[in-house]
Design a protein around this motif. Sequence first.
Motif, PDB file in Angstrom:
ATOM      1  N   ASP A 136       1.905   7.423 -13.796  1.00 45.13           N
ATOM      2  CA  ASP A 136       0.542   7.203 -14.262  1.00 45.13           C
ATOM      3  C   ASP A 136      -0.091   6.050 -13.477  1.00 45.13           C
ATOM      4  OD1 ASP A 136       1.062   4.673 -15.545  1.00 45.13           O
ATOM      5  OD2 ASP A 136       1.772   5.724 -17.322  1.00 45.13           O
ATOM      6  N   PHE A 137      -1.391   5.909 -13.639  1.00 44.09           N
ATOM      7  CA  PHE A 137      -2.174   4.932 -12.888  1.00 44.09           C
ATOM      8  C   PHE A 137      -1.628   3.516 -13.041  1.00 44.09           C
ATOM      9  CE2 PHE A 137      -5.743   1.938 -12.573  1.00 44.09           C
ATOM     10  CZ  PHE A 137      -6.172   2.211 -11.283  1.00 44.09           C
ATOM     11  N   VAL A 138      -1.283   3.123 -14.266  1.00 46.38           N
ATOM     12  CA  VAL A 138      -0.800   1.763 -14.526  1.00 46.38           C
ATOM     13  C   VAL A 138       0.527   1.521 -13.802  1.00 46.38           C
ATOM     14  CG1 VAL A 138       0.003   0.167 -16.313  1.00 46.38           C
ATOM     15  CG2 VAL A 138      -2.019   1.580 -16.719  1.00 46.38           C
ATOM     16  N   GLU A 139       1.430   2.486 -13.859  1.00 44.78           N
ATOM     17  CA  GLU A 139       2.718   2.332 -13.164  1.00 44.78           C
ATOM     18  C   GLU A 139       2.498   2.160 -11.666  1.00 44.78           C
ATOM     19  OE1 GLU A 139       6.235   4.801 -15.168  1.00 44.78           O
ATOM     20  OE2 GLU A 139       4.422   6.015 -14.826  1.00 44.78           O
ATOM     21  N   LEU A 140       1.594   2.957 -11.098  1.00 46.68           N
ATOM     22  CA  LEU A 140       1.314   2.861  -9.661  1.00 46.68           C
ATOM     23  C   LEU A 140       0.729   1.489  -9.318  1.00 46.68           C
ATOM     24  CD1 LEU A 140      -0.214   6.390  -8.977  1.00 46.68           C
ATOM     25  CD2 LEU A 140       2.073   5.575  -8.331  1.00 46.68           C
ATOM     26  N   GLN A 141      -0.211   1.019 -10.118  1.00 46.42           N
ATOM     27  CA  GLN A 141      -0.864  -0.253  -9.841  1.00 46.42           C
ATOM     28  C   GLN A 141       0.075  -1.446 -10.002  1.00 46.42           C
ATOM     29  OE1 GLN A 141      -3.876  -0.236  -8.336  1.00 46.42           O
ATOM     30  NE2 GLN A 141      -3.459   1.956  -8.463  1.00 46.42           N
ATOM     31  N   ASP A 142       1.104  -1.283 -10.833  1.00 47.11           N
ATOM     32  CA  ASP A 142       2.053  -2.372 -11.060  1.00 47.11           C
ATOM     33  C   ASP A 142       3.221  -2.375 -10.067  1.00 47.11           C
ATOM     34  OD1 ASP A 142       0.582  -3.283 -13.186  1.00 47.11           O
ATOM     35  OD2 ASP A 142       1.850  -2.342 -14.726  1.00 47.11           O
ATOM     36  N   SER A 143       3.258  -1.415  -9.184  1.00 42.86           N
ATOM     37  CA  SER A 143       4.394  -1.274  -8.272  1.00 42.86           C
ATOM     38  C   SER A 143       4.106  -1.869  -6.894  1.00 42.86           C
ATOM     39  CB  SER A 143       4.749   0.206  -8.111  1.00 42.86           C
ATOM     40  OG  SER A 143       5.636   0.376  -7.036  1.00 42.86           O
ATOM     41  N   GLU A 144       4.931  -2.826  -6.505  1.00 41.67           N
ATOM     42  CA  GLU A 144       4.821  -3.394  -5.159  1.00 41.67           C
ATOM     43  C   GLU A 144       5.180  -2.359  -4.108  1.00 41.67           C
ATOM     44  OE1 GLU A 144       6.879  -7.123  -4.614  1.00 41.67           O
ATOM     45  OE2 GLU A 144       6.235  -7.842  -6.576  1.00 41.67           O
ATOM     46  N   GLU A 145       6.168  -1.504  -4.423  1.00 46.83           N
ATOM     47  CA  GLU A 145       6.576  -0.456  -3.478  1.00 46.83           C
ATOM     48  C   GLU A 145       5.411   0.489  -3.193  1.00 46.83           C
ATOM     49  OE1 GLU A 145       8.255  -1.120  -6.322  1.00 46.83           O
ATOM     50  OE2 GLU A 145      10.403  -1.235  -5.917  1.00 46.83           O
ATOM     51  N   TYR A 146       4.717   0.891  -4.255  1.00 41.49           N
ATOM     52  CA  TYR A 146       3.583   1.799  -4.091  1.00 41.49           C
ATOM     53  C   TYR A 146       2.465   1.117  -3.304  1.00 41.49           C
ATOM     54  CZ  TYR A 146      -0.273   4.938  -4.969  1.00 41.49           C
ATOM     55  OH  TYR A 146      -1.341   5.790  -4.798  1.00 41.49           O
ATOM     56  N   GLU A 147       2.207  -0.145  -3.596  1.00 41.03           N
ATOM     57  CA  GLU A 147       1.165  -0.884  -2.884  1.00 41.03           C
ATOM     58  C   GLU A 147       1.477  -0.949  -1.386  1.00 41.03           C
ATOM     59  OE1 GLU A 147      -0.406  -5.470  -2.711  1.00 41.03           O
ATOM     60  OE2 GLU A 147       0.172  -4.671  -4.671  1.00 41.03           O
ATOM     61  N   GLN A 148       2.742  -1.207  -1.058  1.00 40.35           N
ATOM     62  CA  GLN A 148       3.158  -1.253   0.352  1.00 40.35           C
ATOM     63  C   GLN A 148       3.024   0.129   0.994  1.00 40.35           C
ATOM     64  OE1 GLN A 148       3.926  -3.823   2.288  1.00 40.35           O
ATOM     65  NE2 GLN A 148       4.278  -2.490   4.029  1.00 40.35           N
ATOM     66  N   LEU A 149       3.432   1.160   0.267  1.00 41.76           N
ATOM     67  CA  LEU A 149       3.326   2.532   0.757  1.00 41.76           C
ATOM     68  C   LEU A 149       1.865   2.887   1.035  1.00 41.76           C
ATOM     69  CD1 LEU A 149       4.616   5.324   1.295  1.00 41.76           C
ATOM     70  CD2 LEU A 149       4.373   5.785  -1.158  1.00 41.76           C
ATOM     71  N   GLU A 150       1.004   2.570   0.095  1.00 39.71           N
ATOM     72  CA  GLU A 150      -0.425   2.836   0.243  1.00 39.71           C
ATOM     73  C   GLU A 150      -0.980   2.135   1.493  1.00 39.71           C
ATOM     74  OE1 GLU A 150      -3.637   3.485  -3.313  1.00 39.71           O
ATOM     75  OE2 GLU A 150      -2.662   1.538  -3.197  1.00 39.71           O
ATOM     76  N   SER A 151      -0.563   0.902   1.706  1.00 38.19           N
ATOM     77  CA  SER A 151      -1.006   0.130   2.859  1.00 38.19           C
ATOM     78  C   SER A 151      -0.532   0.758   4.169  1.00 38.19           C
ATOM     79  CB  SER A 151      -0.495  -1.307   2.735  1.00 38.19           C
ATOM     80  OG  SER A 151      -0.810  -2.040   3.881  1.00 38.19           O
ATOM     81  N   GLU A 152       0.731   1.192   4.198  1.00 40.46           N
ATOM     82  CA  GLU A 152       1.273   1.816   5.405  1.00 40.46           C
ATOM     83  C   GLU A 152       0.577   3.144   5.715  1.00 40.46           C
ATOM     84  OE1 GLU A 152       5.611   1.988   5.556  1.00 40.46           O
ATOM     85  OE2 GLU A 152       5.661   0.206   4.291  1.00 40.46           O
ATOM     86  N   VAL A 153       0.310   3.937   4.678  1.00 42.69           N
ATOM     87  CA  VAL A 153      -0.393   5.205   4.879  1.00 42.69           C
ATOM     88  C   VAL A 153      -1.790   4.945   5.442  1.00 42.69           C
ATOM     89  CG1 VAL A 153      -1.436   7.180   3.675  1.00 42.69           C
ATOM     90  CG2 VAL A 153       0.919   6.520   3.166  1.00 42.69           C
ATOM     91  N   GLU A 154      -2.484   3.973   4.878  1.00 41.75           N
ATOM     92  CA  GLU A 154      -3.836   3.655   5.355  1.00 41.75           C
ATOM     93  C   GLU A 154      -3.807   3.161   6.804  1.00 41.75           C
ATOM     94  OE1 GLU A 154      -7.762   3.621   5.658  1.00 41.75           O
ATOM     95  OE2 GLU A 154      -6.618   4.495   4.005  1.00 41.75           O
TER      96      GLU A 154
END
Length: 184
Positions: A136-154
């Motif tokens: 869910d949105f909250v889990e994604l926003q709270d995850s450093e791994e997801y944030e890093q992944l999002e940054s790498e994709v961008e």
Amino acid sequence: MLVVDDERDIADLYSTWLAEEYEVRTAYGPHEALDQADEAVDIVFLDRQMPEMNGDEVLEALRERRLECRVVMVTAVDPDFDIVEMAFDDYLTKPVMLDDLHGAADRMLDRESYDERMQEFFSLASKKATLEAEKDFVELQDSEEYEQLESEVEHLREEADQTVSDLSEAEDFETLFQEFPGDA
């Protein structure tokens, strides 16, 4: 292609479906998979939960061998943020149907012609989409791994956009040069 699953019925079903269009090998466990994996294998459909050695460990062994194959994790395990660091190319959650397997195979074969950076982009984008479908949105926003992944994709998307822009400008210059060859 290599299908790996410790459940014989599932391995045989996936192999039968894929054999309609591709040359397929079947392995019923991790050690058999590693025995059969060689340079002729272009795609591995790999079960993540197996006794003795899990799919994550098999994936790691395949990557250590530096085989140039694409790996699709096929599993009943709901993905978690640990997938960000795993070196697979796509992730299918069971139950998997014929169209899912053929679609993944086609995507992986298409990617073989891409350079390493584009392959990395699609692998990361697949992980991002997998997590977005499962978390869910909250889990994604709270995850450093997801944030890093999002940054790498961008970052990789921006690189690709710049490459396309550079190629477009080069083609425009080439067209201009062909129209006015005496001026150059």
